[in-house]
Write a protein that holds these residues in place. Sequence first.
Motif: not given
Length: 250
Positions: A219-235
């Motif tokens: 589930w987390g992997v699917r959510l990660a693919h839906a978010l921009p990389e910079r947003v993910l790294r900031g989170l």
Amino acid sequence: MNTLDLVMNVLLGLVMGTLGGLFGIGGGLVAIPALGVLFGLDQQLAQGTALVMVVPNVVLALWRYNQRNRIDPRNALLLSLSAFVFAWLASLYAVELQAERMRIAFIGFLVALAIYNLARLVMRNPTPSAELRYPWPWLGVLGSTAGALGGMFGVGGAVLAVPVLTNVFGAGQLVAQGLSLALALPSTGVTLFTYALHDHVDWAMGVPLAAGGLLSISWGVRLAHALPERVLRGLFCGFLLLCAVLLALR
């Protein structure tokens, strides 16, 4: 352990697995602070118990990855062997340390990791190539360093390996992730074995956490693919700093 505790641990594993899949860290960096802050486990016990969840996640991820993207066996073997040896040596040292010192060292590790990921937001990534930029023996240095880090803190080897493989060795992201999984499997396995021998694993808590993590990491992997990389790294950076603050206040 009663039924309510079992259900609560599985639910906690679901949350940790989802966050682990979201941030690409297998849940270990999520589990260790949570076990320390929420359950009051000392640092070594939290790390050992988290490894019960991490090891099967790494096995599953490596198997699925190799089905889609074949891993170079020569590079993977060198990384695996060097990581195994140094993870074993570091884990023998870690289990003998005072728990308070380990907690402070882990807080420092989280802060350093957050700062590094913040720096990567402004760093220019090199163009990936089919061949690694440096001769393959240098992978032994990376494997040794990442293995020692994983043996010391229970997690962190793959977190270090991926950016080094992409930024220093010039590997593509998929190649780096595959090699980091090959590195992580033996190092996390021997670290779990060492922690278990020294009674730093709560199996009654760890097994339900592992079950929940395996069910939810996708589930987390699917959510990660839906978010921009910079947003993910900031989170991810914000999450690491939050964990460090909570551990420091405990």
